[in-house]
Design an enzyme around this catalytic site. Sequence first.
Site, PDB file in Angstrom:
ATOM      1  N   ARG A   9      -7.218 -32.109-128.681  1.00 44.60           N
ATOM      2  CA  ARG A   9      -8.127 -32.869-127.818  1.00 44.60           C
ATOM      3  C   ARG A   9      -7.383 -33.682-126.762  1.00 44.60           C
ATOM      4  NH1 ARG A   9     -13.128 -35.402-130.850  1.00 44.60           N
ATOM      5  NH2 ARG A   9     -13.474 -35.791-128.664  1.00 44.60           N
ATOM      6  N   CYS A  10      -6.051 -33.709-126.842  1.00 45.48           N
ATOM      7  CA  CYS A  10      -5.241 -34.510-125.923  1.00 45.48           C
ATOM      8  C   CYS A  10      -4.677 -33.617-124.816  1.00 45.48           C
ATOM      9  CB  CYS A  10      -4.101 -35.166-126.703  1.00 45.48           C
ATOM     10  SG  CYS A  10      -2.889 -35.997-125.669  1.00 45.48           S
ATOM     11  N   SER A  11      -4.923 -33.985-123.572  1.00 45.20           N
ATOM     12  CA  SER A  11      -4.465 -33.167-122.445  1.00 45.20           C
ATOM     13  C   SER A  11      -2.939 -33.100-122.378  1.00 45.20           C
ATOM     14  CB  SER A  11      -5.023 -33.697-121.127  1.00 45.20           C
ATOM     15  OG  SER A  11      -4.544 -34.999-120.865  1.00 45.20           O
TER      16      SER A  11
END
Length: 113
Positions: A9-11
Site C-alpha cells: 500500500r506504500c508508494s
Amino acid sequence: MIKIYHNPRCSKSREALGILETQKEDYHVIKYMDELISIEKLKELIKLLKINPIELVRTNESIWKENFKNSNLTNDELIAAMAKHPKLIERPIVINGNKAVIGRPPQKILDIL
C-alpha cells in the site's frame, strides 16, 4: 539473497520493489504487515541499519500520535510498539547480506546492490 520488507500500500515501497525487479537480482519479499516482525528480528534489522530504534518509527502515523507521541519510551519499548503495530515501521527496508537500508528515497537501495 536480497530481502525487502514491503508494504504494497506504500508508494515508496512499490517503487523500491520496481527497482529490484529491474536489477535482475534474486530477492525475497516480506510483507511485514501480514507476516509480523518479531522483537528479535526488529533488533537485528536496527543493528543492520546502524540506526537508533526511533529512526525506524513512522512518527506521522496516527497510531504514533495517538498512543506514543508524548511518551518517553525506551528503545525496548519502541521496538515492542513496532512489533505490535507494524504500521509504525518505516518502509521499505532492503537487506543485501550484511548491508541494509531504508529505501527513502527508493533509489537509496541501489547503494547496497
